[in-house]
Design a protein around this motif. Structure first.
Motif, mmCIF file in Angstrom:
data_model
loop_
_atom_site.group_PDB
_atom_site.id
_atom_site.type_symbol
_atom_site.label_atom_id
_atom_site.label_comp_id
_atom_site.label_asym_id
_atom_site.label_seq_id
_atom_site.Cartn_x
_atom_site.Cartn_y
_atom_site.Cartn_z
ATOM 1 N N ASP A 189 47.130 35.107 28.762
ATOM 2 C CA ASP A 189 47.838 36.334 29.105
ATOM 3 C C ASP A 189 46.851 37.395 29.577
ATOM 4 O OD1 ASP A 189 50.267 35.282 28.468
ATOM 5 O OD2 ASP A 189 50.143 35.894 26.356
ATOM 6 N N LEU A 206 46.603 41.486 30.185
ATOM 7 C CA LEU A 206 47.301 42.720 29.884
ATOM 8 C C LEU A 206 46.691 43.832 30.711
ATOM 9 C CD1 LEU A 206 48.485 43.971 26.475
ATOM 10 C CD2 LEU A 206 47.270 45.542 27.996
ATOM 11 N N ILE A 236 43.638 38.650 27.770
ATOM 12 C CA ILE A 236 42.564 39.270 28.532
ATOM 13 C C ILE A 236 42.964 40.712 28.831
ATOM 14 C CG2 ILE A 236 41.305 39.225 30.718
ATOM 15 C CD1 ILE A 236 42.003 36.149 30.766
ATOM 16 N N MET A 237 42.129 41.642 28.451
ATOM 17 C CA MET A 237 42.415 43.046 28.760
ATOM 18 C C MET A 237 41.842 43.339 30.147
ATOM 19 S SD MET A 237 43.879 43.629 25.952
ATOM 20 C CE MET A 237 44.143 45.405 25.962
ATOM 21 N N VAL A 238 42.698 43.555 31.077
ATOM 22 C CA VAL A 238 42.244 43.722 32.452
ATOM 23 C C VAL A 238 41.271 44.895 32.595
ATOM 24 C CG1 VAL A 238 43.008 44.254 34.805
ATOM 25 C CG2 VAL A 238 44.258 42.589 33.437
ATOM 26 N N ASP A 239 41.526 45.952 31.808
ATOM 27 C CA ASP A 239 40.647 47.125 31.934
ATOM 28 C C ASP A 239 39.216 46.835 31.473
ATOM 29 O OD1 ASP A 239 42.707 48.522 32.976
ATOM 30 O OD2 ASP A 239 43.251 49.547 31.103
ATOM 31 N N ASN A 240 39.078 45.801 30.622
ATOM 32 C CA ASN A 240 37.732 45.493 30.125
ATOM 33 C C ASN A 240 36.996 44.484 30.987
ATOM 34 O OD1 ASN A 240 38.530 47.133 28.074
ATOM 35 N ND2 ASN A 240 38.919 45.462 26.617
ATOM 36 N N LEU A 241 37.661 43.963 31.984
ATOM 37 C CA LEU A 241 37.031 42.935 32.808
ATOM 38 C C LEU A 241 35.910 43.539 33.646
ATOM 39 C CD1 LEU A 241 40.231 41.078 33.998
ATOM 40 C CD2 LEU A 241 38.523 40.241 32.364
ATOM 41 N N PRO A 292 34.618 43.740 37.086
ATOM 42 C CA PRO A 292 34.928 43.420 38.483
ATOM 43 C C PRO A 292 33.664 43.180 39.297
ATOM 44 C CG PRO A 292 35.279 45.752 38.077
ATOM 45 C CD PRO A 292 34.913 45.151 36.764
ATOM 46 N N ARG A 323 31.953 38.990 40.053
ATOM 47 C CA ARG A 323 32.124 38.096 41.217
ATOM 48 C C ARG A 323 31.155 38.473 42.337
ATOM 49 N NH1 ARG A 323 38.038 40.517 41.501
ATOM 50 N NH2 ARG A 323 37.476 42.617 42.102
ATOM 51 N N LYS A 342 34.620 34.261 46.663
ATOM 52 C CA LYS A 342 35.821 35.096 46.744
ATOM 53 C C LYS A 342 36.873 34.551 47.712
ATOM 54 C CE LYS A 342 33.449 39.000 47.138
ATOM 55 N NZ LYS A 342 33.194 40.459 47.230
ATOM 56 N N LYS A 343 36.486 33.529 48.462
ATOM 57 C CA LYS A 343 37.498 32.938 49.354
ATOM 58 C C LYS A 343 38.508 32.083 48.612
ATOM 59 C CE LYS A 343 34.737 32.517 53.598
ATOM 60 N NZ LYS A 343 34.114 31.522 54.476
ATOM 61 N N ARG A 401 38.325 30.985 38.560
ATOM 62 C CA ARG A 401 39.241 32.066 38.171
ATOM 63 C C ARG A 401 38.559 32.986 37.158
ATOM 64 N NH1 ARG A 401 42.659 33.961 41.089
ATOM 65 N NH2 ARG A 401 43.738 34.910 39.328
ATOM 66 N N LEU A 417 36.267 35.186 39.011
ATOM 67 C CA LEU A 417 36.967 36.196 39.810
ATOM 68 C C LEU A 417 37.609 37.254 38.926
ATOM 69 C CD1 LEU A 417 38.583 33.975 42.581
ATOM 70 C CD2 LEU A 417 36.556 35.413 42.760
ATOM 71 N N LEU A 418 38.100 36.823 37.764
ATOM 72 C CA LEU A 418 38.698 37.798 36.851
ATOM 73 C C LEU A 418 37.624 38.723 36.281
ATOM 74 C CD1 LEU A 418 41.205 35.545 34.881
ATOM 75 C CD2 LEU A 418 41.812 37.525 36.261
ATOM 76 N N LEU A 435 35.284 37.498 33.701
ATOM 77 C CA LEU A 435 35.013 37.112 32.308
ATOM 78 C C LEU A 435 33.555 36.684 32.194
ATOM 79 C CD1 LEU A 435 38.342 35.159 31.775
ATOM 80 C CD2 LEU A 435 37.710 37.302 30.643
ATOM 81 N N GLU A 457 32.006 34.946 28.838
ATOM 82 C CA GLU A 457 32.657 33.660 28.596
ATOM 83 C C GLU A 457 32.125 32.577 29.506
ATOM 84 O OE1 GLU A 457 36.990 35.263 27.653
ATOM 85 O OE2 GLU A 457 36.969 33.217 28.449
#
Lengths: 162, 618, 156, 230
Positions: free
Chosen positions: B424, B426, C9-14, C16, C19, C32-33, C60, C63-64, C66, C69
């Motif tokens: 998930d 968020l 996954i907290m998107v705000d903590n990713l 960016p 990548r 990124k393609k 993925r 790109l996300l 992480l 990890e």
């Protein structure tokens, strides 16, 4: 109808799809049984129950009605109406004991030449299984007539006819 | 469609020269054959070796020559060759033939040619019959020549049975009203209007709102970066300034009567009505963005549609805090069981907007939540560009739609299961952009009822045939373009609208139009006014006339025969496919029919009035 | 899968920037393609024997963003460097080289200790030796070699 | 309109057992409109019947067909008279009235019905006919907002619905509309619901078929000297 064994099947085809598909089967040189005789209609919706019954009454061995794909009728929904009518005729054929199997409706697009050859073969094989129509009574007389005509023809062609 | 569009563009350049290079062919007067017994001439073709290498053509001639009403049977190497056609014309005179059978290839390609031969010889073209002994005989039975020969003879015999009962038919003509009525003043309607007006045809352009432009008023840039508003302004100026276009704003078409080439309609503007005459109708009524009812749309100003976002971007109104997240959600309320179709433009619009957001706000995080990215054709390039620009594309499964909540403070919280990492995600986006569906106009049913045109299950108008007649309605003289037909891009709308102009010009450029002779006619004496024909005709061609008897409007009838097959009183006949002609073929094939046909006997036991008993013998 | 790998996954903590960092390492340019079609994973011989290793998922994760990890995962060391994914990728992502870039970053940032690198080299060398012996052995006495191998696997 | 539908071919074939020349007679009025006995159906049933006969070894039986304007009118039947002598039997594709008019007109000829006459009704949608009137001889549609509970309520209730009406459908047959629902809806729309408060009197069945065949005599229409046609 040259020999009594030779089956005759009518293919009642709509101009826009089935007839075109039959033409395409031709240009692709696909082979199918010679029993199938095509009669062209503007749309299968012009095929009346009475035409089907009359042909059976006259001794046809099988009829295939071929129209456009459902949803693809050149005349919007003619093929759907035709299907209803074919179903009605089939019911009557069952009622009188001739059997609904001698009549079938198929749908195909104008681009489906191979499909036409396939349905012609399928119908032929089905009718072979069912055998000649029991209503072919009197065909002997017809054959005699045809033979007579052939000899007359020789004379006519040799001589002159106006 | 594109080809027709190109033709329209070419025709507008050539408009002044239209009709200047045409030579009209003159035919001899047609011989009256009504009182003659059928005298059939049969011309059997070798088609080089195409037929003759399989079918014993001479045998077919022998078998045909003896058939009733056949006075001449002969074979030719190529029947369609010019000299053979001249021979046919000579023989028609010499043997006083009044029915002609050509046994050769398919009527789909050659019927028109031989009909012309008959006309040249002073015979009505409907006195021709063809037997297809090539495509449906020699080619498909090349391995069984004996069977093929017998079949060829049978096919010709069927043709004889039918030909003996053919009757001359006359094609009526209608005078074409050379103007067009276009419903809808968006890009589709205006493009069609300009393309037709540039070709020299007067156009009535009817727009229900107070301004031209339609949905394009809310579009700003194309994917290629073109300025839609500038294009729109220029188009509107051209439309308003065009001497041949009459714009009716705030107006509705309230009545349409007539048929292809000759319509009379009423345009209502407020309390005023105006009657216009025209030869074609173009439906360009467009579509609208369906306002979402889910994901907090309407509850929070931060939940907007892609179209809203492109407006905000164009006007420089998009205000984002530093490091903001912009979430885009695709396929909102579409591609579901209730609304199964795809709105076609949203993926590209999302990609385009995502790129613009990244460009203006390089620190913003753009996340596109999608089911399938459908940036088809060259639009794929923009999709790739967006990926490389750091737009995050997250795929979710149809059965795991994103979770949404709107906090009391207006904070948006979105959870989505990434289909690939199976976890998930968020996010708390500053803006949530929804890909709203494109839906048909709310008043589409009224337009459908007015013109009797079909609407498909998705709520858009349905073309006659997706490949063969993509801009026509099934009814002649009615056309459609733009999003009234289906969701599409502006460029697609423009080419479709141009295509409509080309198709419409094929009608409008004529002085008169022939009405096919192969149409249904009602015998009012036999009609019992049961309404069956009215119910079964898909074109609504039969109407009940002033005498309370059915009549088939000749210009509306498409000649399918549906009504004739259902009429319980057998009061309707389809010309060129009468019972006599069809049963004649079947009977002759099965050698069961009556003998030779006499003069005027084509009727074959079927046409006896209602008050008299109608005898048919089994 | 570890617990960490299933939690939200907290998107705000990713991160960016991750990548871009991968893309900046030679070999990682095309990451990124990726449009996540999965062709890479479908042909991967490692995925074939261990589904936890999945090229598409690793991309993925990159790109996300992480970052930790990915770099701390033992999975990035499993790639056999066979280039099958590279040959098949419709977007020329060149995953094998991306993997090399990830390994480079992992070493550079200390996510993978240097002795792990040496061990991995030794494992690869030994695996190749065993592979060579097995293949050579199978040419003259296929049956016995394969049977012995199977017996050993059973023992293990 | 009188609504009818066809009998099965074997039933007709068995009825005409023993006859060698049979005339199939259609009717150009109600049964043409309800697609059961017009010229088209006569053709279809004729062809099917002939085939059926051949298949059971009675191919010698001649079945000819004709359709007249109205079988319930002597003047139209008269046109048949001459030809009828050539047949052993008649099979009528008219309603019951047509069959009997033919039978009375041709006392020497057996006349058989080819249709089952159903009811007085209307075409609901193409191919679907429904009953609207029982012909009870005492029309009370005015009391019931123009919807006949005697015909259309399975229980012939005159004072409101039974307890079995479900979502506007009849409990006896869920395909049928509840007549009382229709009566209520129409009365409501017309603003005449209060009329339904009145207790409807029991129906007077003395005008119905139970008293034997009925007759309408219009003295004003009777032609002097000839008396009413019996």
């Amino acid at each position: 109808m040259d020999t009594d064994q030779e089956l005759v099947i009518l293919a009642l085809c709509c101009h826009y799809c089935a007839y075109a598909a039959a033409d395409m089967a031709g240009s692709m040189r696909l082979q199918y049984p010679g029993s199938v005789r095509v009669l062209r209609f503007p749309c299968t919706s012009k095929i009346e129950v009475n035409y089907l019954l009359t042909a059976f009454e006259r001794g046809i061995d099988g009829i295939l009605v071929a129209g456009c794909l459902e949803g693809g009728c050149h005349f919007l929904e003619g093929n759907l109406r035709a299907r209803r009518r074919v179903e009605r005729a089939k019911k009557l054929l069952d009622e009188i004991g001739l059997g609904a199997g001698r009549l079938e409706m198929f749908n195909l697009s104008s681009a489906e030449g191979p499909r036409f050859a396939e349905i012609a073969t399928e119908m032929h094989e089905r009718v072979v299984e069912l055998g000649p129509s029991p209503l072919r009574r009197g065909r002997e007389a017809v054959l005699a007539g045809v033979a007579g005509m052939a000899s007359l023809a020789e004379a006519v062609i040799a001589g002159e006819k106006t | 469609m594109q080809a027709s569009a190109a033709a329209a563009r070419a025709m507008s350049l050539l408009a002044p020269a239209r009709g200047t290079c045409i030579r009209t062919k003159v035919y001899p007067p047609q011989r009256d054959v009504t009182d003659e017994p059928p005298r059939i001439g049969v011309f059997i073709c070798h088609c080089g070796s195409n037929i003759a290498s399989v079918v014993d053509v001479e045998e077919v001639v022998r078998r045909t020559a003896v058939l009733p009403n056949v006075v001449l049977a002969e074979h030719n190497i190529y029947t369609c060759a010019d000299d053979t056609q001249d021979t046919i014309k000579d023989k028609i005179g010499q043997y006083r033939l009044n029915r002609v059978i050509v046994a050769s290839c398919t009527p789909r390609t050659h019927e028109a040619i031989f009909r012309d031969t008959l006309r040249d010889a002073g015979l009505n073209p409907y006195l021709l019959e063809m037997a297809n002994i090539r495509d449906q005989c020699s080619w498909v039975h090349s391995a069984a020549p004996d069977s093929a020969t017998r079949k060829a003879a049978d096919l010709v015999r069927m043709a004889v049975g039918r030909a003996a009962r053919l009757v001359p038919l006359t094609e009526d003509t209608v005078t074409v009203k050379g103007a067009a009525l276009i419903i809808g003043g968006g890009v589709a309607g205006m493009t069609a209007a300009l393309a037709m007006a540039d070709q020299g045809f007067p156009v009535h352009l009817v727009e229900k709102s107070e301004a031209l432009g339609g949905a394009a008023r809310d579009l700003f840039r194309t994917l290629d970066g073109l300025d839609v508003q500038a294009f729109l302004a220029e188009t509107i100026d051209r439309v308003i300034g065009h001497p041949r276009i009459t714009v009716h704003l705030h107006s509705h078409v309230t009545q349409v009567e007539g048929h292809v080439g000759d319509f009379t309609s009423v345009i209502t503007t407020g309390a005023k009505t105006r009657q216009v005459e025209h030869g074609v109708v173009v439906v360009a009524t467009g579509a609208v963005e369906g306002k979402p009812t889910t994901f907090g749309y309407g509850q929070s100003p931060r939940v907007i549609t892609q179209r809203d976002l492109s407006g905000q971007l164009a006007r420089g109104e998009l205000d984002l805090p530093k490091g903001a997240t912009v979430a885009m959600l695709q396929c909102v309320e579409q591609r579901t069981a209730d609304r199964p179709y795809c709105s076609r433009v949203c993926c590209t619009m999302a990609v385009q907007n995502a790129l613009a957001v990244r460009e203006r706000h390089p620190d913003a995080r753009v996340v596109v939540l999608y089911r399938d990215m459908r940036t088809y054709g060259f639009r794929e390039i923009a999709y790739k560009k967006a990926r490389q620009a750091g737009v995050l594309f997250v795929r979710f499964d149809d059965d795991a739609p994103p979770g949404f909540s709107l906090g009391a403070d207006g904070a948006i919280e979105l959870t989505v299961r990434d289909a690939i990492v199976q976890r998930d995600l968020l996010m708390r986006p500053s803006v949530l952009v929804l890909a709203a569906p494109i839906v048909g106009q709310h008043d589409r049913q009224e337009v459908s009822d007015l013109l009797r045109i079909p609407i498909n299950a998705d709520g858009f108008f349905l073309e006659a045939h997706v490949k063969l007649r993509p801009v026509d309605f099934a009814s002649e003289g009615l056309f459609l373009c733009g999003t009234a037909h289906a969701p599409k891009f502006l460029s697609e709308t423009i080419s479709q609208a141009s295509a409509v102009a080309a198709r419409a010009a094929s009608i409008l450029s004529r002085q008169t139009m022939p009405i096919g002779a192969q149409i249904a006619r009602v015998d009012p004496d036999k009609c019992v006014s049961c309404m069956t024909c009215v119910h079964v005709c898909p074109y609504l061609a039969p109407i009940v006339g002033d005498d309370n008897k059915a009549q088939v409007q000749p210009t509306v009838c498409m000649g399918c025969g549906s009504c004739t097959s259902e009429c319980p009183a057998k009061a309707i006949t389809l010309h060129h496919y009468t019972d006599a002609q069809i049963l004649g073929a079947i009977d002759r094939l099965l050698n069961a029919g009556p003998g030779p046909v006499g003069p005027g006997e084509g009727a074959y036991l079927e046409q006896v009035g209602v008050a008299r008993p109608r005898w048919t013998e089994g | 899968m570890s617990e960490e790998q299933t939690k939200t996954i907290m998107v705000d903590n990713l991160d960016p920037g991750f990548r871009d960092e991968v893309a900046a390492v030679p070999g990682g340019e095309n990451i990124k393609k990726c449009f996540a079609c999965g062709t890479c994973a479908a042909g991967c011989p490692v995925t074939n024997i261990d589904e936890e290793y999945n090229c598409r998922r690793i991309i993925r994760q990159v790109l996300l963003g992480l970052r930790d990890e990915v770099l701390k995962s033992p999975l990035i060391w499993l790639c056999a460097m066979c280039y099958r994914c590279t040959a098949r990728c419709p977007q020329s992502v060149n995953f094998t080289d991306v993997m090399r870039a990830l390994r480079f970053l992992a070493v550079k940032e200390g996510a993978a200790p240097p002795d792990l690198l040496a061990d991995n080299d030794e494992i690869d060398r030994l695996t190749q030796l065993v592979r060579r012996d097995l293949i050579k052995g199978s040419t003259d006495g296929r049956k016995t070699v394969m049977e012995e191998l199977k017996a050993r696997i059973r023992q293990a | 309109m009188i609504v009818a539908d066809r009998k099965k071919i074997p039933e007709i074939r068995d009825m005409i057992q023993g006859h060698d020349r049979v005339l199939l007679v259609g009717c150009g009025t109600c049964v043409t409109v309800c697609l059961a006995g017009g010229e088209r159906e006569v053709g279809i049933i004729g062809a099917a019947l002939r085939m059926s006969l051949k298949l059971v070894g009675r191919g010698h039986v001649v079945v000819d067909q004709c359709t007249i304007e109205r079988q319930c009118e002597d003047a139209f039947i008269d046109i048949l008279a001459q030809r009828v002598s050539q047949y052993d039997a008649i099979c009528s594709l008219g309603c019951g009235a047509g069959v009997q008019t033919l039978a009375e007109r041709f006392p020497q000829k057996p006349v058989y019905p080819g249709l089952n006459t159903q009811f007085i009704g209307i075409l609901e949608s193409q191919g679907v006919w429904t009953e609207k009137c029982l012909g009870c001889g005492h029309c009370r549609l005015g009391e019931f907002a123009g919807v006949c509970p005697i015909t259309r309520c399975a229980k012939r209730l005159l004072n409101g619905p039974c307890g079995g009406s479900r979502e506007g459908k009849c409990e006896v047959n869920a395909d049928t509309e509840c007549a009382w629902q229709r009566i209520y809806d129409r009365a409501k729309a017309l603003g005449t619901l209060d009329r339904l408060d009145a207790i409807a009197a029991p129906h007077d069945w003395s005008t119905g078929i139970e008293g034997g065949p009925r007759k309408v005599v219009r003295e004003d229409q009777c032609i002097a000297g000839l008396g009413p046609k019996s």
